[in-house]
Design a protein around this motif. Structure first.
Motif, PDB file in Angstrom:
ATOM      1  N   TRP A 105       0.817  -1.226   0.000  1.00 23.62           N
ATOM      2  CA  TRP A 105       0.000   0.000   0.000  1.00 23.62           C
ATOM      3  C   TRP A 105       0.846   1.270   0.000  1.00 23.62           C
ATOM      4  CZ3 TRP A 105       0.180  -3.209   4.369  1.00 23.62           C
ATOM      5  CH2 TRP A 105       0.774  -2.668   5.508  1.00 23.62           C
ATOM      6  N   TYR A 106       2.167   1.157   0.191  1.00 20.35           N
ATOM      7  CA  TYR A 106       3.013   2.354   0.193  1.00 20.35           C
ATOM      8  C   TYR A 106       2.881   3.171  -1.098  1.00 20.35           C
ATOM      9  CZ  TYR A 106       5.735   0.570   4.239  1.00 20.35           C
ATOM     10  OH  TYR A 106       6.160   0.108   5.458  1.00 20.35           O
ATOM     11  N   PRO A 107       3.082   2.551  -2.276  1.00 24.78           N
ATOM     12  CA  PRO A 107       3.082   3.350  -3.503  1.00 24.78           C
ATOM     13  C   PRO A 107       1.694   3.641  -4.062  1.00 24.78           C
ATOM     14  CG  PRO A 107       3.585   1.088  -4.042  1.00 24.78           C
ATOM     15  CD  PRO A 107       3.472   1.150  -2.544  1.00 24.78           C
ATOM     16  N   ALA A 108       0.667   2.953  -3.550  1.00 23.02           N
ATOM     17  CA  ALA A 108      -0.670   3.086  -4.130  1.00 23.02           C
ATOM     18  C   ALA A 108      -1.317   4.403  -3.703  1.00 23.02           C
ATOM     19  CB  ALA A 108      -1.541   1.907  -3.727  1.00 23.02           C
ATOM     20  N   GLN A 109      -2.333   4.812  -4.458  1.00 24.79           N
ATOM     21  CA  GLN A 109      -3.051   6.049  -4.182  1.00 24.79           C
ATOM     22  C   GLN A 109      -4.540   5.760  -4.076  1.00 24.79           C
ATOM     23  OE1 GLN A 109      -1.473   9.064  -3.772  1.00 24.79           O
ATOM     24  NE2 GLN A 109       0.498   8.027  -4.081  1.00 24.79           N
ATOM     25  N   GLY A 110      -5.224   6.529  -3.221  1.00 24.15           N
ATOM     26  CA  GLY A 110      -6.687   6.475  -3.165  1.00 24.15           C
ATOM     27  C   GLY A 110      -7.209   5.090  -2.861  1.00 24.15           C
ATOM     28  N   MET A 111      -8.191   4.665  -3.665  1.00 24.75           N
ATOM     29  CA  MET A 111      -8.842   3.372  -3.439  1.00 24.75           C
ATOM     30  C   MET A 111      -7.893   2.206  -3.682  1.00 24.75           C
ATOM     31  SD  MET A 111     -11.689   3.956  -2.180  1.00 24.75           S
ATOM     32  CE  MET A 111     -12.218   2.245  -2.155  1.00 24.75           C
ATOM     33  N   CYS A 112      -6.901   2.408  -4.529  1.00 30.31           N
ATOM     34  CA  CYS A 112      -5.920   1.332  -4.749  1.00 30.31           C
ATOM     35  C   CYS A 112      -5.139   1.061  -3.464  1.00 30.31           C
ATOM     36  CB  CYS A 112      -4.969   1.710  -5.876  1.00 30.31           C
ATOM     37  SG  CYS A 112      -5.727   1.681  -7.522  1.00 30.31           S
ATOM     38  N   SER A 113      -4.821   2.112  -2.719  1.00 28.91           N
ATOM     39  CA  SER A 113      -4.126   1.945  -1.459  1.00 28.91           C
ATOM     40  C   SER A 113      -5.003   1.205  -0.451  1.00 28.91           C
ATOM     41  CB  SER A 113      -3.715   3.309  -0.896  1.00 28.91           C
ATOM     42  OG  SER A 113      -3.073   3.165   0.347  1.00 28.91           O
ATOM     43  N   VAL A 114      -6.282   1.575  -0.404  1.00 33.79           N
ATOM     44  CA  VAL A 114      -7.228   0.908   0.490  1.00 33.79           C
ATOM     45  C   VAL A 114      -7.339  -0.571   0.129  1.00 33.79           C
ATOM     46  CG1 VAL A 114      -9.632   0.797   1.233  1.00 33.79           C
ATOM     47  CG2 VAL A 114      -8.510   3.023   0.962  1.00 33.79           C
ATOM     48  N   ALA A 115      -7.462  -0.856  -1.169  1.00 35.97           N
ATOM     49  CA  ALA A 115      -7.588  -2.244  -1.614  1.00 35.97           C
ATOM     50  C   ALA A 115      -6.337  -3.048  -1.278  1.00 35.97           C
ATOM     51  CB  ALA A 115      -7.861  -2.281  -3.116  1.00 35.97           C
ATOM     52  N   ALA A 116      -5.166  -2.436  -1.464  1.00 36.14           N
ATOM     53  CA  ALA A 116      -3.923  -3.137  -1.163  1.00 36.14           C
ATOM     54  C   ALA A 116      -3.833  -3.469   0.328  1.00 36.14           C
ATOM     55  CB  ALA A 116      -2.728  -2.291  -1.586  1.00 36.14           C
ATOM     56  N   LEU A 117      -4.217  -2.525   1.174  1.00 32.67           N
ATOM     57  CA  LEU A 117      -4.176  -2.766   2.610  1.00 32.67           C
ATOM     58  C   LEU A 117      -5.161  -3.866   3.010  1.00 32.67           C
ATOM     59  CD1 LEU A 117      -3.305  -2.206   5.467  1.00 32.67           C
ATOM     60  CD2 LEU A 117      -4.813  -0.210   5.498  1.00 32.67           C
TER      61      LEU A 117
END
Length: 356
Positions: A105-117
């Motif tokens: 989730w470090y490099p992701a943004q927005g909903m992509c970060s949420v999904a990765a987490l």
């Protein structure tokens, strides 16, 4: 299993393969074609996977499962987020180790970060161990709610290869590299938002205002997304970073996030002062006696720390280099890979590792 096949992850995998092969392990590396595949030679099995998740992920999962079915390993070690995604989706019938080398989730943004987490939280129990390369990575995982069976095996540096370099060796390295003039700051690594070269380029004019003959070398693949100011050299990635580390007066890591970067350890072992962002992974190695920690994304503070260390005959710079080399001895790569071999065998139920 590994993706990416360049940079710190690839270097770690290659070193681990060499260590385990020397201990008598039968090691197979599934990864795309590229530098890592070339390095491991006959141990390579093709795993055609892109670096970022795409619609092809299920095809990559099936390809990975085919490799595992052919090799029938006792232990599958998944290196970095993409291999961690595919390997844990595959439901492998083997002991599974997952090593993020920096959370997804470090490099992701927005909903992509949420999904990765959310994925990391759900998939954590699909690995027999999650191996963190430093305390900061472990703490951030726990703080984010990733409830896993963790182990910390800190990254290490080859202390025989990255030995302390004095003034005479520095002068010779500069001549060989064609670096002329005043003091040299070095930023080593692929040009990406993670590594923060944009912050450094914003800071550099303030450094030059205080030390007009200072030079900055950006060494690594990629193109900065802004105009390169006066006094900056841009150099493609090099196979051996040591000559640049030797040539430098100060090594700078303006990263937005890290696991525990090899560059910091290699710089310290070479006897170089380090200026770095105050983020987990850097904060645990760049102590006040070996360099400076500055707030991430703060060009003014970064410039001040660099300008001070690039001043004429700065006693702090030399003292930090001595302390850095001393501190680096706690991060011996031989210890790192011995601990990895021991954990691998222990989790798989094979007992103590053989001596190399």
């Amino acid at each position: 299993m590994a993706q990416p096949t360049v940079g710190g992850v690839a270097a770690y995998v290659a070193a681990a393969v060499a260590d385990q092969a020397a201990r008598g392990f039968e090691v197979t590396v599934a990864c795309p074609d590229g530098p890592l595949a070339d390095h491991v030679g006959d141990a390579h099995r093709l795993w055609p996977a892109r670096r970022s998740p795409t619609r092809s992920v299920w095809r990559e999962v099936r390809a990975l499962r085919r490799v595992v079915d052919e090799v029938t390993p006792d232990v599958v070690h998944l290196h970095s987020s993409k291999a961690g995604l595919a390997g844990r989706l595959a439901g492998l019938d083997a002991t599974v180790l997952f090593q993020p080398h920096g959370w997804s989730w470090y490099p992701a943004q927005g909903m992509c970060s949420v999904a990765a987490l959310l994925w990391e939280r759900r998939a954590a129990r699909r690995a027999d161990r999650i191996i963190c390369v430093g305390d900061g990575e472990l703490e951030r995982g726990r703080a984010a709610g990733v409830d896993a069976r963790y182990a910390v095996i800190r990254n290490g540096v080859d202390l025989k290869r990255f030995a302390v370099a004095g003034d005479a060796e520095r002068a010779a390295a500069r001549r060989a590299l064609g670096v002329r003039g005043g003091p040299l700051a070095l930023c080593l690594g692929r040009v990406t938002p993670q590594k923060g070269q944009d912050v450094l380029l914003s800071a550099w004019p303030r450094v030059v205002a205080r030390r007009p003959d200072a030079r900055l070398a950006l060494v690594g693949d990629g193109t900065p997304d802004r105009k390169v100011p006066r006094g900056v050299l841009t150099v493609p990635a090099v196979a051996d970073p040591r000559p640049w580390l030797v040539a430098a007066d100060v090594v700078v890591l303006p990263s937005r996030w890290e696991g525990l970067p090899f560059v910091a350890l290699e710089a310290m072992a070479t006897g170089r002062s380090v200026v770095a962002s105050d983020v987990p992974g850097l904060a645990e190695v760049v102590t006040p006696d070996v360099g400076a920690l500055v707030p991430p994304e703060d060009p003014r503070s970064l410039a001040a720390a660099l300008a001070e260390r690039l001043a004429d005959d700065c006693p702090r710079t030399a003292a930090e280099g001595v302390a850095a080399a001393r501190a680096a001895t706690a991060y011996d790569a031989d210890v790192t890979y011995a601990a990895l071999a021991a954990l691998t065998l222990d989790v798989a139920g094979f007992g103590a590792p053989p001596v190399k």
